[in-house]
Design a protein around this motif. Structure first.
Motif, PDB file in Angstrom:
ATOM      1  N   GLN A 191       1.080  -1.313   0.014  1.00  0.00           N
ATOM      2  CA  GLN A 191      -0.096  -0.054  -0.024  1.00  0.00           C
ATOM      3  C   GLN A 191       0.820   1.336  -0.130  1.00  0.00           C
ATOM      4  OE1 GLN A 191      -3.816  -0.543   0.188  1.00  0.00           O
ATOM      5  NE2 GLN A 191      -2.609  -2.654  -0.344  1.00  0.00           N
ATOM      6  N   GLU A 192       0.328   2.375  -0.527  1.00  0.00           N
ATOM      7  CA  GLU A 192       1.247   3.129  -0.991  1.00  0.00           C
ATOM      8  C   GLU A 192       1.062   4.040   0.653  1.00  0.00           C
ATOM      9  OE1 GLU A 192       2.922   7.027  -4.201  1.00  0.00           O
ATOM     10  OE2 GLU A 192       1.312   5.110  -4.875  1.00  0.00           O
ATOM     11  N   LYS A 193       2.268   5.267   0.598  1.00  0.00           N
ATOM     12  CA  LYS A 193       1.978   5.808   2.077  1.00  0.00           C
ATOM     13  C   LYS A 193       2.396   7.079   1.337  1.00  0.00           C
ATOM     14  CE  LYS A 193       3.882   5.648   6.920  1.00  0.00           C
ATOM     15  NZ  LYS A 193       2.612   6.028   7.260  1.00  0.00           N
ATOM     16  N   THR A 194       1.679   7.688   2.373  1.00  0.00           N
ATOM     17  CA  THR A 194       2.313   9.671   2.018  1.00  0.00           C
ATOM     18  C   THR A 194       3.319   9.404   1.691  1.00  0.00           C
ATOM     19  OG1 THR A 194      -0.232  10.044   2.848  1.00  0.00           O
ATOM     20  CG2 THR A 194       1.630  11.739   2.733  1.00  0.00           C
ATOM     21  N   SER A 195       3.925  10.816   1.214  1.00  0.00           N
ATOM     22  CA  SER A 195       5.302  10.745   0.953  1.00  0.00           C
ATOM     23  C   SER A 195       5.542  11.835   2.335  1.00  0.00           C
ATOM     24  CB  SER A 195       5.982  11.568  -0.069  1.00  0.00           C
ATOM     25  OG  SER A 195       5.846  10.428  -1.495  1.00  0.00           O
ATOM     26  N   MET A 235      11.151   9.237  -4.548  1.00  0.00           N
ATOM     27  CA  MET A 235      10.608   8.034  -3.625  1.00  0.00           C
ATOM     28  C   MET A 235       9.350   8.097  -3.620  1.00  0.00           C
ATOM     29  SD  MET A 235      13.355   5.934  -3.107  1.00  0.00           S
ATOM     30  CE  MET A 235      15.067   5.565  -2.964  1.00  0.00           C
ATOM     31  N   GLN A 236       8.675   6.298  -3.920  1.00  0.00           N
ATOM     32  CA  GLN A 236       7.082   6.306  -3.390  1.00  0.00           C
ATOM     33  C   GLN A 236       7.477   5.537  -2.187  1.00  0.00           C
ATOM     34  OE1 GLN A 236       5.966   4.114  -7.298  1.00  0.00           O
ATOM     35  NE2 GLN A 236       3.843   4.778  -6.253  1.00  0.00           N
ATOM     36  N   ILE A 237       6.709   5.201  -0.998  1.00  0.00           N
ATOM     37  CA  ILE A 237       6.990   4.942   0.187  1.00  0.00           C
ATOM     38  C   ILE A 237       5.783   3.396   0.144  1.00  0.00           C
ATOM     39  CG2 ILE A 237       7.022   4.240   2.580  1.00  0.00           C
ATOM     40  CD1 ILE A 237       8.139   7.544   2.268  1.00  0.00           C
ATOM     41  N   VAL A 242       3.835   0.020   1.870  1.00  0.00           N
ATOM     42  CA  VAL A 242       3.938  -0.430   3.342  1.00  0.00           C
ATOM     43  C   VAL A 242       2.786  -1.295   3.576  1.00  0.00           C
ATOM     44  CG1 VAL A 242       4.483   1.777   5.337  1.00  0.00           C
ATOM     45  CG2 VAL A 242       1.934   0.707   4.384  1.00  0.00           C
ATOM     46  N   GLY A 243       3.340  -2.657   4.303  1.00  0.00           N
ATOM     47  CA  GLY A 243       2.567  -4.421   4.181  1.00  0.00           C
ATOM     48  C   GLY A 243       1.666  -3.846   4.372  1.00  0.00           C
ATOM     49  N   GLU A 244       0.879  -5.254   3.603  1.00  0.00           N
ATOM     50  CA  GLU A 244      -1.134  -4.921   3.386  1.00  0.00           C
ATOM     51  C   GLU A 244      -1.442  -4.572   4.905  1.00  0.00           C
ATOM     52  OE1 GLU A 244      -4.649  -7.775   2.687  1.00  0.00           O
ATOM     53  OE2 GLU A 244      -2.352  -8.925   2.588  1.00  0.00           O
ATOM     54  N   SER A 245      -1.366  -4.501   5.793  1.00  0.00           N
ATOM     55  CA  SER A 245      -2.297  -4.439   7.173  1.00  0.00           C
ATOM     56  C   SER A 245      -1.734  -2.307   7.347  1.00  0.00           C
ATOM     57  CB  SER A 245      -1.519  -5.000   8.265  1.00  0.00           C
ATOM     58  OG  SER A 245      -0.150  -4.280   8.961  1.00  0.00           O
ATOM     59  N   MET A 246      -1.354  -2.018   6.718  1.00  0.00           N
ATOM     60  CA  MET A 246      -1.039  -0.802   6.589  1.00  0.00           C
ATOM     61  C   MET A 246      -0.594  -0.148   8.245  1.00  0.00           C
ATOM     62  SD  MET A 246      -3.339   0.743   4.060  1.00  0.00           S
ATOM     63  CE  MET A 246      -2.011   2.620   4.094  1.00  0.00           C
ATOM     64  N   HIS A 247       0.211  -0.990   8.802  1.00  0.00           N
ATOM     65  CA  HIS A 247       0.133  -0.781  10.806  1.00  0.00           C
ATOM     66  C   HIS A 247       0.493   0.178  10.662  1.00  0.00           C
ATOM     67  CE1 HIS A 247       1.157  -1.692  14.726  1.00  0.00           C
ATOM     68  NE2 HIS A 247       0.149  -2.360  14.936  1.00  0.00           N
ATOM     69  N   GLU A 248       0.883   0.917  11.419  1.00  0.00           N
ATOM     70  CA  GLU A 248       1.875   1.787  11.762  1.00  0.00           C
ATOM     71  C   GLU A 248       3.332   2.204  11.814  1.00  0.00           C
ATOM     72  OE1 GLU A 248       1.418   3.404  16.797  1.00  0.00           O
ATOM     73  OE2 GLU A 248      -0.770   3.865  16.221  1.00  0.00           O
ATOM     74  N   ASN A 249       3.313   0.834  12.891  1.00  0.00           N
ATOM     75  CA  ASN A 249       5.343   0.129  12.657  1.00  0.00           C
ATOM     76  C   ASN A 249       5.143  -0.027  11.653  1.00  0.00           C
ATOM     77  OD1 ASN A 249       5.056   1.375  15.378  1.00  0.00           O
ATOM     78  ND2 ASN A 249       3.851  -0.217  16.119  1.00  0.00           N
ATOM     79  N   PRO A 266       8.809   0.170   6.224  1.00  0.00           N
ATOM     80  CA  PRO A 266       8.814   1.231   4.915  1.00  0.00           C
ATOM     81  C   PRO A 266       9.409   0.606   4.045  1.00  0.00           C
ATOM     82  CG  PRO A 266      10.196   1.990   6.325  1.00  0.00           C
ATOM     83  CD  PRO A 266       9.539   1.067   6.920  1.00  0.00           C
ATOM     84  N   VAL A 267       8.548   0.417   2.475  1.00  0.00           N
ATOM     85  CA  VAL A 267       9.568  -0.445   1.211  1.00  0.00           C
ATOM     86  C   VAL A 267       9.793   1.128   0.342  1.00  0.00           C
ATOM     87  CG1 VAL A 267       9.014  -2.094  -0.683  1.00  0.00           C
ATOM     88  CG2 VAL A 267       8.863  -2.426   1.906  1.00  0.00           C
ATOM     89  N   PHE A 268      10.288   0.972  -0.407  1.00  0.00           N
ATOM     90  CA  PHE A 268      10.957   2.862  -1.149  1.00  0.00           C
ATOM     91  C   PHE A 268      11.095   2.141  -2.443  1.00  0.00           C
ATOM     92  CE2 PHE A 268      12.990   2.860   2.927  1.00  0.00           C
ATOM     93  CZ  PHE A 268      11.945   4.447   3.563  1.00  0.00           C
TER      94      PHE A 268
END
Length: 168
Positions: A77-81, A128-130, A132-139, A142-144
C-alpha cells in the motif's frame, strides 16, 4: 519458497522469487521490480443462452491493467511521501522500534549502520514512492521504490534487518 515478512507486523513484503542485491553494508536489499500486464479475467456467469433465445455466451470481462509485480504480489500500500525532515524523524523512531526486536550483534549492527542506509534513501527521497505492508499498521516497515536514471521499471529498497525469513 521463502517469504520475507515484516519483523514488526508479520506482513509479507517479499519472496525469493525476486532476487536481491545487498547494498549499504548489508542494510538495504535492492530488488528489481517490473511493470507487468495483469491478464483480463473472464467470468462465466453460467447463464443458459438457449433459455433466452440467444446463441451468444454471456461473460463478464475485466480489462487488462498494468501493475508493478512486487506491489501487486504482496499487496503493498502506498504511503504518503515525506519531506527530508519528516523522513529523518520517522526513520529514527522506526529504527528504535526495530532495534527493540533485534538482539546482540544484529542490534549493534543496526545502530552502527542505519544512518548510512537513511542517508542513501534520503539522497533519492524526492524520486521515491513509499509503500507499506497490507495491514498498513503504523509500525510497518517502509519499502521504498524509485526508477533509476533511464529506467522505466522501479527498483525497490528493503531494510534488510526489518525482514524475517519463513517458508511458505
Amino acid at each position: 519458497m521463502l517469504v520475507y515478512r515484516d519483523l514488526l507486523t508479520d506482513d509479507e513484503l517479499l519472496s525469493d522469487s525476486f532476487p536481491y542485491k545487498e547494498i549499504e553494508n548489508g542494510m538495504l536489499w535492492e530488488v528489481d521490480g517490473k511493470w507487468v500486464t495483469k491478464s483480463p479475467i473472464e467470468v462465466d456467469i453460467a447463464a443458459n443462452p438457449s433459455a433466452k433465445g440467444s446463441d451468444e455466451e454471456e461473460t463478464v470481462e475485466d480489462k487488462a491493467v498494468k501493475v508493478v509485480d512486487i506491489v501487486d504480489s504482496f499487496l503493498l500500500q502506498e504511503k504518503t511521501s515525506f519531506d527530508k525532515t519528516q523522513f529523518r524523524a520517522y526513520m529514527e523512531q522506526y529504527a528504535d522500534k526495530l532495534a527493540s526486536k533485534l538482539h546482540g550483534k544484529k542490534q549493534d549492527e543496526l545502530k552502527q549502520r542505519m544512518d548510512g542506509a537513511i542517508k542513501y534513501i534520503e539522497s533519492r527521497l524526492e524520486k521515491m514512492q513509499i509503500f507499506v505492508g497490507e495491514s498498513m499498521h503504523e509500525n510497518t516497515s517502509p519499502v521504498f521504490a524509485y526508477c533509476k536514471e533511464g529506467a522505466t521499471d522501479p527498483t525497490f529498497l528493503y531494510l534488510a534487518y526489518a525482514l524475517t525469513e519463513t517458508e511458505a
